[in-house]
Motif scaffolding. Structure first.
Motif, PDB file in Angstrom:
ATOM      1  N   PRO A   1       0.722  -1.185   0.072  1.00  0.00           N
ATOM      2  CA  PRO A   1       0.057   0.029  -0.134  1.00  0.00           C
ATOM      3  C   PRO A   1       0.754   1.442  -0.061  1.00  0.00           C
ATOM      4  O   PRO A   1       1.901   1.304   0.720  1.00  0.00           O
TER       5      PRO A   1
ATOM      6  N   GLU B   1       0.201   4.151   1.184  1.00  0.00           N
ATOM      7  CA  GLU B   1       0.405   4.645   2.613  1.00  0.00           C
ATOM      8  C   GLU B   1       1.366   4.475   3.549  1.00  0.00           C
ATOM      9  O   GLU B   1       1.969   4.954   4.318  1.00  0.00           O
ATOM     10  N   LEU B   2       1.763   2.893   3.258  1.00  0.00           N
ATOM     11  CA  LEU B   2       2.918   2.342   4.258  1.00  0.00           C
ATOM     12  C   LEU B   2       4.211   2.883   3.568  1.00  0.00           C
ATOM     13  O   LEU B   2       5.142   3.212   4.411  1.00  0.00           O
TER      14      LEU B   2
ATOM     15  N   GLU C   1       4.578   5.948   2.713  1.00  0.00           N
ATOM     16  CA  GLU C   1       4.619   7.121   3.036  1.00  0.00           C
ATOM     17  C   GLU C   1       4.945   7.250   4.412  1.00  0.00           C
ATOM     18  O   GLU C   1       5.591   8.211   5.099  1.00  0.00           O
ATOM     19  N   LEU C   2       4.374   6.123   5.411  1.00  0.00           N
ATOM     20  CA  LEU C   2       4.686   6.025   6.695  1.00  0.00           C
ATOM     21  C   LEU C   2       6.070   5.901   6.916  1.00  0.00           C
ATOM     22  O   LEU C   2       6.957   6.406   7.805  1.00  0.00           O
ATOM     23  N   MET C   3       6.731   4.973   6.050  1.00  0.00           N
ATOM     24  CA  MET C   3       8.211   4.699   6.296  1.00  0.00           C
ATOM     25  C   MET C   3       9.016   5.994   5.910  1.00  0.00           C
ATOM     26  O   MET C   3       9.886   6.436   6.427  1.00  0.00           O
ATOM     27  N   GLN C   4       8.735   6.593   4.749  1.00  0.00           N
ATOM     28  CA  GLN C   4       9.224   8.061   4.227  1.00  0.00           C
ATOM     29  C   GLN C   4       9.096   9.084   5.632  1.00  0.00           C
ATOM     30  O   GLN C   4      10.161   9.880   5.975  1.00  0.00           O
ATOM     31  N   SER C   5       8.108   9.261   6.020  1.00  0.00           N
ATOM     32  CA  SER C   5       7.749  10.025   7.517  1.00  0.00           C
ATOM     33  C   SER C   5       8.854   9.770   8.191  1.00  0.00           C
ATOM     34  O   SER C   5       9.045  10.620   9.235  1.00  0.00           O
ATOM     35  N   LEU C   6       9.001   8.462   8.405  1.00  0.00           N
ATOM     36  CA  LEU C   6      10.142   8.264   9.430  1.00  0.00           C
ATOM     37  C   LEU C   6      11.570   8.221   9.021  1.00  0.00           C
ATOM     38  O   LEU C   6      12.478   7.676   9.825  1.00  0.00           O
TER      39      LEU C   6
ATOM     40  N   ALA D   1      12.788   6.454   6.498  1.00  0.00           N
ATOM     41  CA  ALA D   1      13.699   5.120   6.568  1.00  0.00           C
ATOM     42  C   ALA D   1      14.576   5.200   5.350  1.00  0.00           C
ATOM     43  O   ALA D   1      14.211   5.697   4.163  1.00  0.00           O
TER      44      ALA D   1
ATOM     45  N   GLN E   1      16.065  -0.135   4.485  1.00  0.00           N
ATOM     46  CA  GLN E   1      15.062  -0.458   5.499  1.00  0.00           C
ATOM     47  C   GLN E   1      13.642  -0.713   4.886  1.00  0.00           C
ATOM     48  O   GLN E   1      12.752  -1.496   5.504  1.00  0.00           O
TER      49      GLN E   1
ATOM     50  N   LYS F   1      12.021  -4.077   5.893  1.00  0.00           N
ATOM     51  CA  LYS F   1      10.908  -4.177   6.826  1.00  0.00           C
ATOM     52  C   LYS F   1       9.572  -3.951   6.097  1.00  0.00           C
ATOM     53  O   LYS F   1       8.548  -4.202   6.887  1.00  0.00           O
ATOM     54  N   LEU F   2       9.566  -3.483   4.839  1.00  0.00           N
ATOM     55  CA  LEU F   2       8.105  -3.217   4.126  1.00  0.00           C
ATOM     56  C   LEU F   2       7.957  -4.162   2.856  1.00  0.00           C
ATOM     57  O   LEU F   2       7.220  -5.165   2.936  1.00  0.00           O
TER      58      LEU F   2
ATOM     59  N   ALA G   1       5.956  -7.890   2.654  1.00  0.00           N
ATOM     60  CA  ALA G   1       4.941  -7.818   2.002  1.00  0.00           C
ATOM     61  C   ALA G   1       4.804  -8.455   0.692  1.00  0.00           C
ATOM     62  O   ALA G   1       3.740  -9.082   0.444  1.00  0.00           O
TER      63      ALA G   1
ATOM     64  N   LEU H   1       6.128  14.878   2.901  1.00  0.00           N
ATOM     65  CA  LEU H   1       6.205  13.970   1.726  1.00  0.00           C
ATOM     66  C   LEU H   1       5.926  14.495   0.387  1.00  0.00           C
ATOM     67  O   LEU H   1       6.428  13.817  -0.404  1.00  0.00           O
TER      68      LEU H   1
ATOM     69  N   LEU I   1       2.375   9.782  11.752  1.00  0.00           N
ATOM     70  CA  LEU I   1       1.135   9.766  10.758  1.00  0.00           C
ATOM     71  C   LEU I   1       0.293   8.637  10.860  1.00  0.00           C
ATOM     72  O   LEU I   1       0.527   7.347  11.183  1.00  0.00           O
TER      73      LEU I   1
ATOM     74  N   PHE J   1      -3.742   7.212   9.148  1.00  0.00           N
ATOM     75  CA  PHE J   1      -4.633   7.310   8.026  1.00  0.00           C
ATOM     76  C   PHE J   1      -5.866   6.515   8.663  1.00  0.00           C
ATOM     77  O   PHE J   1      -6.396   6.002   9.641  1.00  0.00           O
TER      78      PHE J   1
ATOM     79  N   ASN K   1      -3.336   0.538   8.260  1.00  0.00           N
ATOM     80  CA  ASN K   1      -2.121   0.103   7.659  1.00  0.00           C
ATOM     81  C   ASN K   1      -1.250  -0.472   8.515  1.00  0.00           C
ATOM     82  O   ASN K   1       0.220  -0.184   8.395  1.00  0.00           O
TER      83      ASN K   1
ATOM     84  N   MET L   1       1.071  -3.934   9.525  1.00  0.00           N
ATOM     85  CA  MET L   1       1.693  -4.885   8.981  1.00  0.00           C
ATOM     86  C   MET L   1       1.239  -6.102   9.531  1.00  0.00           C
ATOM     87  O   MET L   1       1.305  -6.471  10.417  1.00  0.00           O
TER      88      MET L   1
ATOM     89  N   TRP M   1       1.989  -8.901   9.127  1.00  0.00           N
ATOM     90  CA  TRP M   1       3.092 -10.136   9.524  1.00  0.00           C
ATOM     91  C   TRP M   1       3.650  -9.774  10.771  1.00  0.00           C
ATOM     92  O   TRP M   1       4.547 -10.559  11.187  1.00  0.00           O
ATOM     93  N   ARG M   2       3.342  -8.650  11.313  1.00  0.00           N
ATOM     94  CA  ARG M   2       3.965  -8.282  12.652  1.00  0.00           C
ATOM     95  C   ARG M   2       2.739  -8.405  13.614  1.00  0.00           C
ATOM     96  O   ARG M   2       1.617  -7.930  13.623  1.00  0.00           O
TER      97      ARG M   2
ATOM     98  N   ILE N   1      13.372   1.815  12.854  1.00  0.00           N
ATOM     99  CA  ILE N   1      13.814   2.670  11.839  1.00  0.00           C
ATOM    100  C   ILE N   1      14.799   3.459  12.366  1.00  0.00           C
ATOM    101  O   ILE N   1      15.651   3.941  11.666  1.00  0.00           O
TER     102      ILE N   1
END
Ligand SMILES: Nc1ncnc2c1ncn2[C@@H]1O[C@H](COP(=O)(O)OP(=O)(O)O)[C@@H](O)[C@H]1O
Ligand SMILES: [Mg+2]
Lengths: 256, 250
Positions: free
Chosen positions: A150, A152-153, A155-160, A162, A166, A170-171, A175, B56, B76, B78, B82, B84, B86-87, B99
């Motif tokens: 997805p 949005e995931l 975007e979540l990683m980018q906002s952190l 990553a 990573q 991790k994604l 996935a 972003l 963040l 939504f 969202n 994961m 698998w976690r 991270i």
């Protein structure tokens, strides 16, 4: 019926296989076919015993397996980075994918003779045929797997903040893994076909393909059946191995 | 509450491609530690603004400035959780700390505290598929806060929940916001939710979109669901509705 539904898989599989053998034997008895047209299961079992004891079955099987496994590993190994590139870069996809798709319109059996001309090593020519067969379905699944992540995931990683690694580790990788493993299952069975095609076009005195061809020339149809069952068993075993890996890697899916 | 702006947007505009102008000349401030809500019709550009604030997207023109000139750390969340799949819940909440390379022991403490704060300690080892929608959103909220961001961006966070769960989550969010020094910016479709939770409600409208109204909500804190019946609440909600009807729809 309800009794059957409650049985574990190995019971139902054994039952259906037993039934198949029974029907087969009946067809042979009723039709009174010659053994070289349709041997009965008993003939095949007898022949199986013969080639097992004289060591031929094991020797040829190991040679085929030694082509199948590198074929599978190399095929998957090439698909992985290429699939990542194609999924990530629209430019790469525009440049490369037409050739990939066109290449799938050409049957491997038509290219295989060319490969044996270009590659002097019997072994590597056969491995390469297996690679060609495995490569595409695994590639498609890797791309589909990466595309399933997805937005949005990301975007979540980018906002952190990553790193690329990573994000992959991790994604993207976890996935995509279920779909990649599904592709690998398909690849596992196809790799057996690939190696066999390789052996058909280059039937030197080794491999299950060679055994199959010689058996057919000699009208040893029971031996042909032995080879076919061995190939099927090989594909099943590889499939089972991937399934085993799947059960370990995707343990989280069990909890749903 | 500290009134110094935590974030200032100056003439922020955004275009997708060459042609499609989505946001035009937005200027506003978010007070440090404040709770600002944004309402507006679908497709107006609310999520685009959230992405700009999260860093972003870069604004096509204009600036977004932060107190002490440092981009803040961001949490963040939504409409979809969202998580994961698998976690486990625990591992999902730990993701931001992994991270950032936070040491394992420190991370463990922080994750447990966060799960405690959202009331999910008993579900630490559950996988997302085993959680209800409300619980999954709480895990997502814990994940958005575990690294102690200074800015929490919520894009219709409770939009997929049933009305009762949604009310409870709003209260929960207020409680957590009070416990942490975080500036909150929340997009919502619900006028009632915006008024009940926020210090200020911004209304967005037009094409390209601008901030057409900013309504201060002077209701006392702590805010309780019962306040919805009060005259003061109705006045605030009426003002927001009026702004939407006059300047967005009309
Ligand atoms: N990545 C994008 N590329 C092009 N257009 C986009 C993109 N993201 C959003 N848009 C467009 O921008 C407008 C605002 O979208 P959005 O910010 O998601 O609205 P909202 O969150 O208020 O519903 C919509 O018309 C949408 O189609
Ligand atoms: Mg939106």
């Amino acid at each position: 019926m309800t009794w059957l539904r409650r049985q574990p898989a190995w019971v139902t599989v054994s039952l259906s296989f037993g039934l198949l053998l029974l029907v087969w034997q009946l067809v042979v008895l009723v039709g009174a076919y010659d053994a070289f047209i349709l041997p009965g299961p008993l003939d095949v079992v007898r022949q199986f015993g013969v080639v097992l004891v004289d060591g031929r079955l094991l020797r040829h099987s190991l040679i085929t397996l030694s082509e199948v496994i590198p074929g599978l590993l190399i095929g998957a190994g090439i698909s992985l980075p290429l699939g990542y590139l194609l999924a990530k870069s629209p430019l790469a996809e525009r440049l490369i994918s037409p050739y990939l798709i066109a290449s799938q319109a050409i049957p491997v059996i038509a290219i295989a003779p060319l490969l044996t001309i270009w590659i002097s090593s019997t072994f590597w020519a056969r491995v390469l045929v297996a690679v060609l067969v495995v490569f595409f379905p695994v590639l498609i699944n890797i791309i589909a797997g990466l595309r399933s992540v997805p937005q949005e995931l990301y975007e979540l990683m980018q906002s952190l903040h990553a790193t690329r690694w990573q994000i992959f580790r991790k994604l993207e990788w976890p996935a995509a893994l279920p779909i990649v493993l599904a592709g690998l299952k398909l690849g596992a069975t196809l790799s057996v076909i690939g190696a066999l095609v390789g052996e058909f076009v280059q039937p030197r005195t080794e491999g299950l393909g060679y055994l199959l061809i010689t058996a057919r020339y000699q009208f040893k149809t029971d031996l042909v059946f032995v080879v076919l069952f061995t190939l099927a068993g090989m594909a099943l075993a590889l499939y089972g191995l991937v399934t085993l890996a799947e059960n370990r890697l995707l343990r989280w899916q069990k909890n749903q | 509450m500290n009134q110094e702006p935590f974030l200032t947007a100056q003439n922020v505009s955004h275009l997708f491609g060459e042609q499609q102008k989505v946001l035009a000349n937005l200027s506003f401030g978010l007070p440090a530690g404040g709770f600002t809500a944004l309402v507006g019709p679908s497709g107006v550009g609310k999520s685009t603004l959230v992405r700009l604030l999260a860093g972003l997207l870069r604004p096509s023109s204009g600036q977004i400035q932060y107190a002490n000139n440092q981009p803040p750390s961001i949490g963040l969340m939504f409409q979809k959780d969202n998580l994961m799949p698998w976690r486990t819940a625990y591992e999902n909440v730990r993701l931001p700390l992994e991270i950032q390379g936070v040491a394992e022991g420190v991370a463990d403490t922080a994750v447990r505290q966060m799960l405690d704060l959202v009331g999910l300690n008993d579900f630490a080892q559950s996988y997302p598929a085993q959680l209800s929608g409300g619980m999954a959103q709480r895990v997502a909220l814990a994940r958005a806060l575990v690294h102690r961001p200074s800015l929490l961006l919520l894009d219709e966070p409770f939009g997929a929940l049933d009305a009762l769960t949604r009310e409870r989550m709003g209260q929960e969010l207020l409680r957590i916001w009070a416990a942490l020094p975080v500036t909150v910016f929340m997009v919502t479709h619900s006028i009632q939710e915006a008024v009940l939770l926020a210090d200020e409600v911004m209304v967005m409208g037009g094409q390209p979109a601008t901030i057409v109204a900013r309504i201060q909500i002077a209701l006392p804190r702590p805010r309780r669901i019962e306040m919805i019946g009060s005259k003061q609440f109705q006045e605030c909600a009426g003002a927001v509705r009026l702004a939407i009807e006059e300047k967005v729809i009309g």
